[in-house]
Structure formats: C-alpha cells, structure tokens
Design a protein around this motif. Structure first.
Motif, PDB file in Angstrom:
ATOM      1  N   TYR A  27    -126.622  22.420  63.450  1.00 47.74           N
ATOM      2  CA  TYR A  27    -127.565  23.089  64.342  1.00 47.74           C
ATOM      3  C   TYR A  27    -127.418  22.596  65.775  1.00 47.74           C
ATOM      4  CZ  TYR A  27    -131.971  24.784  66.253  1.00 47.74           C
ATOM      5  OH  TYR A  27    -132.909  25.401  67.024  1.00 47.74           O
ATOM      6  N   TYR A  28    -127.246  21.293  65.973  1.00 53.19           N
ATOM      7  CA  TYR A  28    -127.160  20.733  67.318  1.00 53.19           C
ATOM      8  C   TYR A  28    -125.723  20.656  67.835  1.00 53.19           C
ATOM      9  CZ  TYR A  28    -131.969  19.151  66.522  1.00 53.19           C
ATOM     10  OH  TYR A  28    -133.309  19.098  66.260  1.00 53.19           O
ATOM     11  N   SER A  29    -124.760  21.029  67.023  1.00 52.59           N
ATOM     12  CA  SER A  29    -123.359  20.789  67.365  1.00 52.59           C
ATOM     13  C   SER A  29    -122.714  22.044  67.929  1.00 52.59           C
ATOM     14  CB  SER A  29    -122.591  20.305  66.135  1.00 52.59           C
ATOM     15  OG  SER A  29    -123.189  19.147  65.595  1.00 52.59           O
ATOM     16  N   PHE A  30    -121.596  21.836  68.596  1.00 55.58           N
ATOM     17  CA  PHE A  30    -120.808  22.939  69.134  1.00 55.58           C
ATOM     18  C   PHE A  30    -119.393  22.836  68.593  1.00 55.58           C
ATOM     19  CE2 PHE A  30    -119.805  19.466  71.951  1.00 55.58           C
ATOM     20  CZ  PHE A  30    -118.459  19.645  72.232  1.00 55.58           C
ATOM     21  N   SER A  31    -118.703  23.946  68.567  1.00 58.39           N
ATOM     22  CA  SER A  31    -117.313  23.955  68.138  1.00 58.39           C
ATOM     23  C   SER A  31    -116.658  25.247  68.580  1.00 58.39           C
ATOM     24  CB  SER A  31    -117.198  23.807  66.617  1.00 58.39           C
ATOM     25  OG  SER A  31    -115.851  23.919  66.206  1.00 58.39           O
ATOM     26  N   LEU A  32    -115.515  25.128  69.211  1.00 65.21           N
ATOM     27  CA  LEU A  32    -114.742  26.310  69.561  1.00 65.21           C
ATOM     28  C   LEU A  32    -114.214  27.009  68.323  1.00 65.21           C
ATOM     29  CD1 LEU A  32    -112.727  24.855  72.589  1.00 65.21           C
ATOM     30  CD2 LEU A  32    -114.761  26.300  72.677  1.00 65.21           C
ATOM     31  N   HIS A  33    -114.127  26.281  67.218  1.00 65.84           N
ATOM     32  CA  HIS A  33    -113.636  26.866  65.970  1.00 65.84           C
ATOM     33  C   HIS A  33    -114.672  27.767  65.319  1.00 65.84           C
ATOM     34  CE1 HIS A  33    -109.934  24.346  65.612  1.00 65.84           C
ATOM     35  NE2 HIS A  33    -110.641  23.559  66.410  1.00 65.84           N
ATOM     36  N   TRP A  88    -131.455  14.690  68.908  1.00 60.14           N
ATOM     37  CA  TRP A  88    -130.492  15.754  69.175  1.00 60.14           C
ATOM     38  C   TRP A  88    -129.289  15.273  69.978  1.00 60.14           C
ATOM     39  CZ3 TRP A  88    -129.437  16.880  74.259  1.00 60.14           C
ATOM     40  CH2 TRP A  88    -130.330  16.390  75.202  1.00 60.14           C
ATOM     41  N   ILE A  89    -129.444  14.191  70.738  1.00 60.11           N
ATOM     42  CA  ILE A  89    -128.320  13.709  71.556  1.00 60.11           C
ATOM     43  C   ILE A  89    -127.156  13.257  70.672  1.00 60.11           C
ATOM     44  CG2 ILE A  89    -127.604  11.911  73.181  1.00 60.11           C
ATOM     45  CD1 ILE A  89    -130.341  12.007  74.408  1.00 60.11           C
ATOM     46  N   GLY A  90    -127.474  12.601  69.562  1.00 62.40           N
ATOM     47  CA  GLY A  90    -126.424  12.083  68.687  1.00 62.40           C
ATOM     48  C   GLY A  90    -125.492  13.154  68.166  1.00 62.40           C
ATOM     49  N   PRO A  91    -125.993  14.177  67.447  1.00 60.06           N
ATOM     50  CA  PRO A  91    -125.083  15.211  66.945  1.00 60.06           C
ATOM     51  C   PRO A  91    -124.533  16.133  68.021  1.00 60.06           C
ATOM     52  CG  PRO A  91    -127.362  15.707  66.348  1.00 60.06           C
ATOM     53  CD  PRO A  91    -127.366  14.326  66.929  1.00 60.06           C
ATOM     54  N   THR A  92    -125.256  16.316  69.128  1.00 59.46           N
ATOM     55  CA  THR A  92    -124.756  17.202  70.180  1.00 59.46           C
ATOM     56  C   THR A  92    -123.533  16.615  70.860  1.00 59.46           C
ATOM     57  OG1 THR A  92    -126.967  18.096  70.579  1.00 59.46           O
ATOM     58  CG2 THR A  92    -125.325  18.397  72.316  1.00 59.46           C
ATOM     59  N   PHE A  93    -123.603  15.353  71.259  1.00 67.78           N
ATOM     60  CA  PHE A  93    -122.471  14.693  71.910  1.00 67.78           C
ATOM     61  C   PHE A  93    -121.598  13.937  70.909  1.00 67.78           C
ATOM     62  CE2 PHE A  93    -125.615  15.247  75.247  1.00 67.78           C
ATOM     63  CZ  PHE A  93    -124.844  15.731  76.291  1.00 67.78           C
ATOM     64  N   LYS A  94    -121.922  14.075  69.655  1.00 70.99           N
ATOM     65  CA  LYS A  94    -121.146  13.500  68.558  1.00 70.99           C
ATOM     66  C   LYS A  94    -120.980  11.991  68.721  1.00 70.99           C
ATOM     67  CE  LYS A  94    -119.388  15.122  64.730  1.00 70.99           C
ATOM     68  NZ  LYS A  94    -120.234  15.827  63.765  1.00 70.99           N
TER      69      LYS A  94
END
Length: 667
Positions: A87-93, A533-539
């Motif tokens: 939910y908090y993550s991004f991916s070009l894939h 949310w900072i942890g999973p967003t910026f991994k």
C-alpha cells in the motif's frame, strides 16, 4: 520554543560535523584521529562503488532469467495482488506486466549500475540505482531475504557518499590540463588533488560517513542482541540447528554438522564477532590494521556461512560493503608492498614499479590514455600530449620494430593519433616500448595491457582469430574507430565533477538514521512505530533477526504429487524425477536459485495461505499451457505436501511428518 531551539541546535551540530574534513564548506579541520576513525577513504569508497555495482548487475542478470516466472503477466504473484499488499510502496514494475516491459526495466537498471561502475554521473545514477532496486523488490517481496535488505540499504546510503571522487570518469582531469606544462602523473594521483580534503587528506568525513557506519553496526548489533536464547548463549548449539534446514544446507554443511564441538566454537565466535566487529572500523588505536582485520573478519564469516548454507548474495554483500572502511594504510602501505612483490615475481622489476610514460597526439587520444591509466595502470605513469606541449615530448620513430636501450621495467607509450591506431603498420598512431621491445598498432595495445592490471587479457588478444577479426575491421572501414573516438569525447567530462555535500542532504541522512534506529528498537522492544509509512515508502524498513532468538529446530522439504488426465502420478515440482517421500540427500540442489528458494520457504507459513492459490494457478499454467503436455498428459490436480522432520542433537531416530498445505484442481 523548545522545539525551535532543538531544531536550531541540530542544524548547528550537523553543520559542524559536515565541515569536518570537507573542503566544500571551509578550511575547518578535524583532528587526524577523528578523520581516520570516523571518515572514509576516497579510494575505498571507489572500490565499494565498483564491486557493489557489479553485484547489482549480477543480481539483475539472475532476475532477468526468471522474468516470466516472477515479474511477468503470468507470474507466481499477480501484479494486482502485489499492488494491494504494498500500500505504501511504489514500483515501476506495477505499471505493466507484459514481458518486454519488464525486460526493458531490468536492462535499464543494469545500464544504470554499469554507469556507476565506471563512475559516470555517479550521484545521479546512484539515485536511479536505488529507484530501480526498490521497484523490482516491491514487485514480489516474497522473493527477498537478508541479502536483498543488505543491498537495498547500502544502495540507499550510496546516494549520500562521494563514491565518484576516485577511479571514475567523473574524476578525470579536464582536457584543458593537457596543454599544461605539468604532465598528468601517477604521483599527483592522475589529477586527483582536487578530490582530497582541504588539508590534503584522502579521508572524507561527514554525517553521511557516520550514518553509513551506524547502519552497518545496526545490522550486526541487533542481530547479535536478538540472539538471547540458550542455543546462542549457553550450549552454543544454534549453528547445528541451522544446518538442519534441508532447504538451505549444502553438502559441506552436512559434513560440518557431524562435528558438534567445532560448531559450538563457531557459534561462540560468530556471536561475539557480530557484537564487536563493526567497532574495528572506528578504533582510534592502530586504526589501519584494525580496519583491515575487520574487513577480513566479515569476509571470513560470511564466506563460511555461504559454504554451509545457500544464502545467495548475502555471502558477498556484507564483505563488499565493508570495503568502504578500508583505511589509507591499506592503500599506501599494505597494497604497494603486495603489488611490488607481485610484479617482482613476474620479472618486471627488482625493487620499484615500472614507469609508464605516455605521449599522445590529439585530444581524443589523450583522453583515451588518461582514462585507461586511471582505471588499469597501477604503476607510476606520466601523460604528455605532443600537440599541446610539443617541447615536452618527441614523436616516436615510425619503424614497426626497433631495438633501443631502455631502463629495465620502463614502459614508453606513444599514441600518435586518434584514428587508425589498431593497424600494425608504420603509419599506425600507436606505439609502445616495453623493456626494450617496441610494437606498433595492435601489438602496442597488447604490450600496454601487459603493463597494466588486466595483463591476463593479453592471451586473448594474442590469439590469431581475435587479431584477424580486429585487423579486418580496421582495414575495411574507419567507422568503428570514429565511433569509439566520438564516444570517448562524449563521455569524457569537460571538467571533474566535484561532489558537494549540502546541508539539506546531511539533515536528511541524520533523519533517516534516527528513524532506522527507532524502527529497530521498536521491533526489539515491541512498541508502535511513529510515522510508520516512511519505512515501507522509502524502503528503509528492516529486520535483522536471522535465526533469532531461537534457531529453527525443524527441517523439511516440499513435494508436489499430481495426477494427469491419464490417471498417472507425476512430480509437478521436479518433472521427470521420482517424488521424494524420503529425505533427499541434498535438497537445496533441487532449487533453481535463491529467489525460488525464498519462495518455496514461504509455502508452509500460515501467513502465506492465500498465495498458494496463485502459485497453484501458475503451476497449472506452466504444465498445461504452451503445448508442453498435450492430451492425456495434462495436469488434472495436485497437492502441496510439506514433510517436516525434527533436528535432534542425539542419535534418537525421528520420523518425518507430512502436512498437506494445499490442494489444487487444474481442470
């Protein structure tokens, strides 16, 4: 008011630390002992950059082999499920799942990593490396392990470090310096003086260097202090239990499992080295030798892990990251001694390294020679351009072979032009004189390689077939040489790209290391994490509890018996092989690679129950689609069975237990 005062104090502290050892701020100097203890050597950071980027390329190459299985449209984890779980993550894939798009992203990531290897726009491509790595890891997090977390975190901290200040295209001297009366020499570090600190030190000290060491220490401190169970601290049997994991143990690990006394000693040493190992890098006493011992210790520990367990890149990533802590003592004392002894054994010299004297004609030839010596010539060298400084050099004789007295071990290289340098003729623009032998054109290239650290390529270049191919290309057209010259001129920087450490970036680095510390303490002490949310967003989320607090005391393996339309039993997991109801000899060998091993490891977990449906659909497609099993060979149904066996330290016989974790109907 308290908050404002605290922020102002933090800004002043960060500004003070950032100035220490950094020419970008002012001439304020830190004590030598502080720089050597808390700073990083530019050459060590360059070694880390090159090896770490090659590791990224290797990781991406292995991922590329399984695009269809792990990232494509019909992968084991559908892209829509991956989006919902991140939910908090991004991916070009996540944008598209078809094969060619996924391949394009991986190839782009490999190109970005290669640009970091050669140090071209290092900071830009360090950021892009992090974006691409986070993207591919978010696509399927069930393929990851501790090695992937290690790689991701140090890719993140690479964005804050001056990795391109040595042995990189960014640090090459400006073309305008070829007109200078002073030649580019090895003694003045190939024009690298601008890369040193304000006091001439090769160390770089900033908040980023401190946060990088803190991250390294966090990994081993938390994994050590999480191992409080008796298996680690009382009877030291944790390693023996770890070698009972059928999915990971190697043949050598099975042999080591038969020596319990040695395993107890290794358990004790591993636990204590995890606690004290990171502090070898900040020792104020004997800092040089202590840092080298620390690097060797981490390499020895993780290579030992890899010999006993299949751990993928976790075997290499920590040792490569430890490279950045190599001290100046290693480069200026230990390595020259080893290098001198090595080249003396090859008969090049008796007491000192050979001199490489390079004379060029033309800017592109000067660029090529400068770049080659920057990366591959470790011996002392000097570069003078004949056109820019005609009084400093003399054009060589056009004779293809000539006997001329020369100092033992000296190398004289003459590049007379930027084109036709590969032709073995008198008009060739490339001439090398090495230990009394002189060759032009292609032979000159071979002799130059012989004087460099890539001397082992000489055998390939001397082969008649390879040389014939190059000669045909050289005589048929000058287009390849012109393209090479244009590429050199395009890549070569107009001036060295200096690394500027801005105050804002220092504040960002401090914020993230404080957040990471809080994240790890929250996991250890079981309290809620603020701003989760900072942890999973910026991994930057992480957990370093491998085999902690208790090591696993059960081994096991997974089998998948199926029934086809003809009513025959088939092995869905290992097609064509008998189903292993008995304990396999070395089960880890049956797994294709570490990504599949991490996926199979998750199958018996109760948290993975929903993913077994998608994996079952994947197995049905792979068996029934693509025309692999026509007619009655089509798979009708199959089961996933996990066979568990207890790891016992005595000789008592144990019987495996079977658990049906999933049943799937394909038709």
């Amino acid at each position: 008011l308290t908050l404002v005062y605290g922020i102002m104090s933090a800004v002043n502290i960060v500004r003070l630390i950032s100035r220490l050892g950094s020419r970008a701020y002012d001439s304020m100097k830190a004590p030598v002992v502080v720089k050597h203890s808390l700073g990083l050597d530019y050459r060590s950071m360059a070694l880390f950059r090159i090896t770490f980027s090659l590791l990224l390329i290797g990781d991406l190459f292995l991922r590329m082999l399984h695009i269809h299985d792990h990232y494509g449209q019909y992968a084991v984890l559908p892209v829509d499920v991956a989006v919902q779980e991140n939910y908090y993550s991004f991916s070009l894939h996540f944008v598209a799942s078809f094969y060619w798009y996924q391949l394009f992203l991986i190839l782009c990531a490999m190109f970005f990593a290669f640009c970091t290897v050669i140090g071209w726009h290092t900071r830009l491509f360090s950021v892009l490396n992090w974006v691409m790595l986070v993207s591919i890891q978010n696509r399927n997090p069930y393929l990851l392990d501790g090695g992937d977390e290690f790689i991701r975190m140090f890719t993140f901290w690479s964005m804050f470090l001056p990795l391109g200040n040595r042995y990189s295209i960014d640090s090459l001297p400006a073309p305008s310096t070829r007109t200078s009366d002073r030649p580019i020499t090895h003694a003045n570090n190939g024009g690298h003086n601008h890369m040193r600190g304000s006091d001439g030190s090769s160390y770089y000290l900033s908040c980023a260097t401190l946060t990088t060491w803190i991250q390294f220490a966090i990994i081993y401190q938390f994994t050590a202090y999480l191992k409080w169970a008796p298996e680690w601290t009382v009877d030291y049997t944790a390693t023996r239990y770890a070698l009972g994991l059928d999915l990971f143990v190697t043949r050598f690990g099975q042999i080591m499992a038969q020596h319990p006394v040695m395993l107890r000693l290794l358990t004790y040493l591993v636990l204590w080295f995890e606690k004290i190992g990171p502090f070898f890098f900040i020792s104020p006493i004997w800092n040089g030798p202590m840092r080298v011992v620390g690097v060797l210790g981490f390499w020895a520990m993780h290579v030992g892990f890899g010999a006993c367990l299949e751990l993928g890149f976790f075997v290499f990533a920590p040792g490569i990251c430890a490279f950045m802590f190599l001290p100046a003592w290693f480069w200026e004392t230990l390595l020259p001694a080893i290098h001198t002894r090595f080249i003396a054994s090859r008969g090049y010299l008796t007491s000192s390294p050979p001199l490489v004297s390079i004379r060029t004609r033309g800017q592109r030839a000067w660029m090529a020679a400068t770049a080659f010596c920057m990366f591959f010539v470790w011996s002392p060298y000097e570069i003078v351009d004949a056109e820019a400084a005609p009084g400093k050099s003399k054009a060589p004789s056009p004779s293809p072979s000539r006997d001329r007295p020369n100092k033992e071990g000296d190398v004289a290289l003459s590049v007379e032009g930027s084109q036709d340098f590969m032709r073995p003729s008198a008009s060739s623009g490339f001439s090398v004189d090495f230990k009394g032998r002189e060759s032009v054109g292609y032979g000159g290239v071979v002799l130059l390689l012989e004087a460099s650290c890539v001397w082992f390529l000489c055998g390939v270049l001397r082969s008649p077939s390879f040389r014939g191919m190059v000669n045909r290309m050289a005589y048929s057209t000058t287009l390849p040489q012109r393209m090479i010259g244009a590429l050199i001129a395009w890549v070569y920087p107009e001036k060295p790209r200096k690394f500027h450490q801005y105050l804002l970036l220092e504040l960002v680095a401090v914020f993230f290391i404080l957040y990471i510390l809080n994240w790890n303490f929250a996991q250890m002490m079981q309290y809620p994490i603020k701003m989760f949310w900072i942890g999973p967003t910026f991994k930057v989320s992480q957990f370093w509890g491998m085999f902690a607090p208790h090591p696993p005391k059960y081994g096991g393996w997974t089998i998948m018996p199926g029934i086809n339309l003809d009513g025959q039993e088939v092995n869905v997991f290992e097609e064509g092989l008998p189903i292993a109801y008995e304990r396999p000899f070395v089960y880890s060998r049956s797994i294709p690679d570490q990504r599949w091993r991490n996926w199979i490891k998750s199958l018996p977990s109760s948290d993975f129950s929903e993913k077994r449906l998608y994996y079952g659909r994947y197995l049905c497609r792979e068996w029934n689609w693509w025309g692999r099993h026509p007619g009655g060979q089509q798979l009708k149904s199959f089961k996933m069975i996990y066979i568990q066996i207890e790891t016992r330290l005595d000789d008592k016989e144990v019987h495996p237990q079977q658990f049906v974790i999933w049943e799937h109907n394909c038709l």
